[in-house]
Design an enzyme around this catalytic site. Structure first.
Site, short mmCIF file in Angstrom:
data_model
loop_
_atom_site.label_atom_id
_atom_site.label_comp_id
_atom_site.label_asym_id
_atom_site.label_seq_id
_atom_site.Cartn_x
_atom_site.Cartn_y
_atom_site.Cartn_z
CG ASP A 1 31.58 28.63 31.26
OD1 ASP A 1 32.33 27.64 31.14
OD2 ASP A 1 31.44 29.51 30.40
CB THR B 1 54.18 37.97 41.78
OG1 THR B 1 52.97 38.76 41.73
CG2 THR B 1 55.33 38.81 41.26
CB SER C 1 47.84 41.26 45.52
OG SER C 1 46.89 40.69 46.38
CE LYS D 1 44.09 39.28 49.11
NZ LYS D 1 44.30 40.69 48.80
CG ASP E 1 31.44 35.04 28.23
OD1 ASP E 1 32.34 34.18 28.11
OD2 ASP E 1 31.16 35.59 29.30
CG ASP F 1 33.68 30.32 25.67
OD1 ASP F 1 34.40 29.37 26.03
OD2 ASP F 1 33.18 31.14 26.44
#
Lengths: 684, 563
Positions: free
Chosen positions: A306, A379, A382, A393, A520, A524
């Site tokens: 990952d 959305t 934030s 942003k 984890d 997975d």
């Protein structure tokens, strides 16, 4: 509860040695011995030799026969001793793990809501039982939290002293038996039956008691049995060929020849090597469910990693403010700063930090209203409303749509300049955050993935070992490619979903390659189960931990590299000692064959290249060497042969030189030295 | 050792190496079904025999077909020998062959051994030689080739259930490879002066006035296949030292080339069929390395004069010429002796019994190592691949990876089967040899270590399916005919069955593409390792008896003791 961490044991710990010496004798039990065919044969021969010695008490070769019989017993005992040491070291590791478990008491509850409980011993719990744990309780078994949230001290198994949060639902629901609840109350559904928890399995593996032979170990045992059978035929038919030549070989000498020829060295050390491999894994804080998976780790061709947390630091960092041409960089920084003040994510904090360091911005004095708008998946942005001005942003498309709506325009028509900035950031492997104030676009914040230090070198190491690394990330292909290039991975899977990951593993396996991965989350689990080596993070869900075949207690995904190396080292130790063991036979022949036939053919003295003192001394020296070499190699068996990542050809050349050529030379020297001593002490 | 001798050896090796890719490429085409010039004959045969060429066999089916075919061949040959007195083409009026000899001879030719407990011209009718022996010469060679092709297919295919069709492999080996080559070879040999007739033996009066019966018959047709098919069974008792069986120096070099030609070329066929010619050349190199070492030691040993003879006043400059044809000399005799024992052929042009102790030990070692130094056609390569399995297994462990060869994982099943095949040599040579020593001690004429060498050579030759012999040991009696018969059966079928089982096992496996972690099996390191494994296994198994035979004989010869 104190922290029981497996500590580094010295190679020859007094207590372990004492116990191992006792166990070596106990292991003479034929029922135990038969698991190791080579040693079983040696044991049988020792019995036979002892019987012959007793029969011929006081005869011509009596003194030598007594010594040969004794050394035959020592050969078996030394092999048992090697195994017992390895087991003893494993037990010492396991004892710490087990210590916390045995005393646990479970509070079994009938249902999640039940207030009253029934107290019973932890070992009595079955899969499916519900237990309640309150602050101070030791969790009685592996399971999932089904109700409540609590902080849990997992230091007993991970060594990490900071408590971790465990709560029902989500990816943080798994708890491990033996850990301790520090605060609050949780209800746990037990997922394993008594004796089947992964801790139990690991204890069994390092103790060696229930150790199953791994596939390669079985194949090697077959090879060793085959070699032993060849030598049985050689020695068994020798009297006929010798009698034609007018020689009668005393039975006990034939026995000595047989035992020195069969691969007792590797036969005696084989199980110690296997147990020690498990032991090394535990030292790295990795728990394997079977020896087979450790062996498979040595064969891995492709490693899926990952991106986040493995290749890059978990959090991205703000690296740069890129204003539009008509915007002052400071304005952009200020807007970004304000919108991030209440943002607790590492990314938000890094934006604040960057703005402070670049422009010395400080938090506004009280006065004026500031309403923070948290990030929502809906959305995808934030921000903050400062005195009615909305600062936002977020992802490029969400912000541009938002701004268009504000200005009463139809969405679309994004300024070309912004598109260019966004692309530039993405191409550099970063994440672009677009900032707007009111209906005005200000610019882009460049959030950068930080590659973990040293990771590039680790990938180079893997490449040298012949392992291909694949980075798995949810990022778009552009970003993924940039990070992949920077980190030095061989390939990447972008916009990954659990399904795509599973598919990648299947495709790779269809091509005949072995895949390792770590994971984890619950999603997975299928991929962990599909992978040949699936390492679950200890912080992960119980589903993930059950699906994988190893659990990493430190939850460090880069540890796959060590696991692969341990797997390889395990096989190499076996292979190298096998080569050594067989190569030894050449010298033993040169010691014993002239000795056997010297009476009939004095000319065979020419083969006595070691110039051994007498036929009896030659045979005795060979058998003493054969027994002592087992003891001498115990440290090597426990530590494993030296392994530096290199191409297969280099490794083979080195090991062939050290163990093949070395195996030819060492016994010539060893037997000669022993012969000198035997002659000097008048033993033969 | 002179320059001419060494030059001959080098030329010989160069010729074999040059022929390898040519013949190897052709054979690969044959087995992949691309040679069709005898299409009508081939299809006709399948039709008559009811062979469905489209139906490939599982390894068990393949093995059963092979065993049934060989059993039938054995029964036919046994019957012909017993009935030859009543059958045509028997101008010398040979009587029925005694049962134990017929048993031994039938096994001998079925197993591609061609051990001859009898003298051909004094025992067998022309019909027995042609319809009995020569037919087996072809099909026993074709059987070996079929087995190795099945094994190659096993390595070359991925996740396959089948390993080919035995009858198709048998027919193609015979029709497209053995028959055309033998036909051309026989014509060549006739041109060189070899007889090919059905005449009665000629009675002649020699210059000294003595009467001599000159044996003859369909010699060329049998000699061609006996050389090409690694059979070795001579038309005459003295085999290719007989002027009719090896008339000229040219026939000698050509016959020597035939000894190794197909076995060497099969390594290249193997490389082509597994789509990596380097793999074939690596095997070729391992075989070649052992051949050259053996050749060098034997040649060195034979150019030495026998010290006992020199001490008795003989001129030692010629080296050890005892038992050698003066027409061929030392270099050509040692090349032949080395090649014929390396190749599981067993035809001879000199008497190995008369070699120096070490010079005679080397041919024995060539066989004792498992008959894998090129070996019999097919048999040599599959025997070598058995050792490859063992070598790769050890190498794999030493580099820390589950061993694999040509992308196929070598696991406990393959190791088990390979070890079973490796065990056959000690059982056949040491076990049955010991039985013969105990059961028939009187068969040994020469005493001392040389007598032991004779017995050892006999059982080595039988187990290795070679067929050459040290003279001076009586094999033609009930005990030895029977024991040798079993040695030949063991060395043939108890190796073939595990080999086909391995073929089936590896065929079923997925093919793993190589990576940097895979140990490359085409480099010098692997060649050295493979040779090392073969030498160590063979050496550890046979060192004690070799010490009691040729080694001690060599040491005693230094003191001028002869046997």
């Amino acid at each position: 509860m104190s922290i029981h961490r497996p500590k580094e044991l010295s190679l020859f710990d007094g207590a372990i040695l004492g116990q191992a010496a006792k166990d070596a004798v106990v292991k003479l039990d034929p029922r135990q011995l038969i698991k190791n065919p080579v040693m079983f044969a040696t044991g049988l021969v020792a019995v036979l030799s002892t019987a012959l010695t007793l029969r011929d008490a006081g005869g011509e070769h009596f003194a030598v026969m007594v010594q040969i019989s004794a050394w035959l017993w020592f050969t078996v005992l030394f092999a048992n001793f090697a195994e017992a040491i390895a087991e003893g070291r494993g037990k010492a590791q396991a004892a710490a793990l087990r210590g916390s478990k045995s005393s646990a008491v479970a509070k079994k509850v009938a249902s999640v809501d039940a207030r009253d409980h029934q107290t019973l011993a932890a070992e009595k719990l079955k899969a499916g039982d519900l237990v309640a744990c309150e602050a101070g309780d030791v969790i009685p078994g592996d399971g999932d939290v089904v109700a409540g949230i609590a902080t849990v001290d997992e230091s007993a198994i991970t060594g990490e002293s900071a408590p971790v949060i465990r709560e029902s639902g989500g990816d943080r629901c798994a708890v491990t038996g033996g850990t301790r609840v520090v605060s609050d109350r949780i209800v746990i559904r037990i997922t394993t039956n008594p004796g089947e928890s992964f801790l139990d399995r690991m204890i069994a593996l390092v103790e060696g008691a229930k150790r199953q032979k791994t596939p390669n170990e079985i194949a090697l045992t077959i090879l060793l049995v085959g070699m032993s059978l060849i030598f049985l035929i050689v020695v068994g038919t020798l009297p006929a060929w010798a009698s034609y030549s007018g020689t009668t070989i005393p039975m006990v000498f034939l026995i000595a020849l047989f035992v020195t020829l069969i691969p007792t060295t590797i036969g005696g050390l084989l199980s110690a090597i296997g147990i020690a491999g498990m032991d090394r894994l535990v030292k790295f804080n990795v728990i394997a469910k079977s020896g087979r998976s450790v062996e498979a780790a040595g064969d891995i061709d492709v490693l899926l990693l990952d991106k986040t947390g493995t290749i890059t630091l978990g959090a991205r960092q703000a690296a740069e403010f890129i204003p539009l041409s008509n915007v002052n960089e400071r304005d952009l920084a200020e807007a970004a700063f304000l919108s991030s003040l209440a943002d607790e994510t590492p990314e938000g904090k890094s934006i604040v930090a960057l703005a402070k360091s670049r422009f010395g911005l400080s938090e506004p004095k009280s006065g004026g209203t500031m309403t923070f708008i948290p990030f929502s998946a809906h959305t995808r942005m934030s921000g903050v409303d400062v005195n009615g001005t909305e600062i936002r942003k977020g992802a490029s498309d969400s912000i541009t749509t938002y701004v268009a709506e504000k200005a009463g325009r139809t969405p679309g028509g994004v300024p070309k300049e912004l598109v260019q900035s966004v692309e530039r950031v993405a191409k550099a492997g970063g994440t672009p955050l677009v900032v707007a104030r009111g209906d005005r676009l200000l610019g882009v914040i460049h959030l950068k993935d930080i590659i973990k230090p040293g990771i590039r070198e680790r990938f180079a190491t893997l490449r040298a070992m012949g392992i291909k690394t694949v980075m798995v990330t949810g990022d778009n292909p552009l970003t993924a490619a940039a990070i992949a290039a920077e980190a030095g991975v061989d390939d990447f899977l972008a916009e990954a979903t659990p399904e795509k990951k599973l598919e990648l593993i299947r495709d790779t396996q269809m091509g005949g390659r072995l895949v390792a991965m770590c994971g984890d989350g619950s999603n997975d689990a299928p991929a962990l189960a599909q992978a040949d080596v699936g390492v679950a993070m200890n912080t992960g869900t119980q589903a993930a931990r059950e699906a994988g075949n190893m659990v990493d207690l430190d939850s460090d995904p880069t540890k796959l590299i060590e696991i692969v190396m341990i797997g390889k080292q395990l096989l190499m130790s076996r292979g190298s000692l096998t080569t050594f063991s067989i190569a030894n036979d050449v010298a033993k022949y040169f010691a014993i064959i002239p000795a056997l036939f010297l009476a009939s053919y004095p000319q065979l003295q020419a083969l006595n290249v070691m110039n051994l003192a007498s036929p009896q001394s030659a045979i005795l020296s060979a058998i003493i060497f054969n027994a002592l070499i087992i003891i001498a190699l115990i440290p090597l068996a426990l530590k494993g042969v030296k392994y530096k990542p290199a191409s297969a050809e280099k490794l083979l050349r080195r090991n062939l030189l050290v163990y093949g050529v070395g195996g030819l030379a060492v016994p010539f020297i060893g037997i000669k030295v022993i012969d000198v001593l035997v002659a000097a002490l008048g033993l033969a | 050792m002179d320059a001419a001798g060494i030059l001959q050896i080098l030329i010989y090796i160069a010729v074999i190496a040059a022929l390898t890719p040519l013949l190897g490429g052709y054979m690969a085409k044959v087995y992949e079904g691309q040679a069709r010039f005898l299409g009508p004959v081939e299809r006709g045969l399948y039709k008559v025999c009811g062979v469905d060429t489209a139906r490939e066999q599982h390894w068990t089916g393949y093995t059963l077909s092979l065993l049934a075919f060989n059993l039938a061949g054995w029964a036919l040959l046994f019957g012909i020998q017993r009935l030859q007195g009543w059958l045509p083409l028997n101008p010398a009026e040979m009587a029925a062959v005694p049962p134990d000899l017929a048993f031994n001879t039938a096994i001998s030719f079925m197993t591609n051994t061609n051990w001859q407990s009898y003298g051909g011209e004094s025992t067998l009718s022309y019909l027995t030689q042609m319809v009995g022996l020569t037919v087996q010469n072809f099909v026993s060679a074709a059987t070996g080739m079929a087995v190795v092709v099945a094994l190659i297919r096993g390595f070359a295919s991925a996740s396959a259930r089948t390993i080919g069709n035995f009858y198709v492999d048998l027919v193609r080996s015979t029709l497209y490879i053995l028959l055309p080559l033998s036909f051309v070879a026989a014509l060549f040999l006739v041109w060189q002066g070899m007889p090919q007739n059905f005449d009665t033996y000629t009675a002649a009066t020699t210059l000294e006035g003595a009467n001599q019966v000159i044996a003859q018959g369909p010699v060329a047709s049998q000699v061609a296949i006996k050389q090409i098919g690694s059979n070795g069974g001579g038309f005459f008792n003295v085999n290719s030292s007989h002027p009719f069986e090896n008339p000229t120096p040219l026939s000698n070099i050509v016959e020597m080339t035939f000894l190794l030609m197909l076995a060497a070329a099969l390594t290249n066929t193997f490389g082509r069929m597994v789509k990596d010619q380097r793999q074939g050349w690596a095997i070729f190199a391992a075989m070649g390395l052992m051949l050259v070492i053996g050749l060098g030691v034997t040649y060195w040993s034979e150019v030495q004069a026998n010290p006992a003879m020199v001490a008795a006043g003989m001129d030692g400059t010629l080296g050890n010429m005892e038992g050698k044809e003066v027409r061929f000399g030392i270099a050509n005799s040692t090349i032949w002796a080395t090649a014929t024992t390396a190749a599981s052929n067993g035809s001879v042009n000199s008497m190995h019994d008369s070699f120096m102790p070490l010079g005679g030990m080397l041919p024995m070692i060539n066989m004792l190592l498992g008959e894998v130094i090129f070996g019999g056609v097919g048999a040599g390569l599959y025997g070598m691949l058995i050792f490859v399995v063992v070598a790769v297994f050890i190498a794999g462990l030493m580099v820390g990876r589950t061993p694999e060869y040509l992308g196929k994982k070598i696991e406990s099943k393959e190791v088990k089967l390979a070890m079973l095949a490796v065990l056959i040599f000690p059982v056949g040579v040491l076990g049955l040899g010991a039985a013969s020593l105990l059961g028939m001690p009187g068969a040994i004429q020469d005493g001392g270590p040389h007598g032991l060498s004779e017995v050892l050579y006999g059982f080595t030759s039988a187990t290795a399916n070679n067929g050459s012999a040290f003279a001076g040991w009586t094999a033609n009696n009930l005990v030895n005919n029977t024991l040798l018969g079993f040695a030949m059966l063991l060395g043939r079928f108890v190796v073939i069955i595990p080999v086909l089982a391995i073929a089936g096992a590896v065929a079923a496996k997925k093919s793993v593409p190589p990576s940097a972690g895979t140990f490359p099996t085409h480099g010098w390191l692997f060649v050295v390792l493979l040779v090392g494994v073969i030498l160590v296994v063979g050496g550890l198994t046979f060192f004690p008896v070799l010490a009691l035979g040729p080694i001690v004989e060599h040491l005693m010869l230094g003191a001028h003791t002869l046997f």
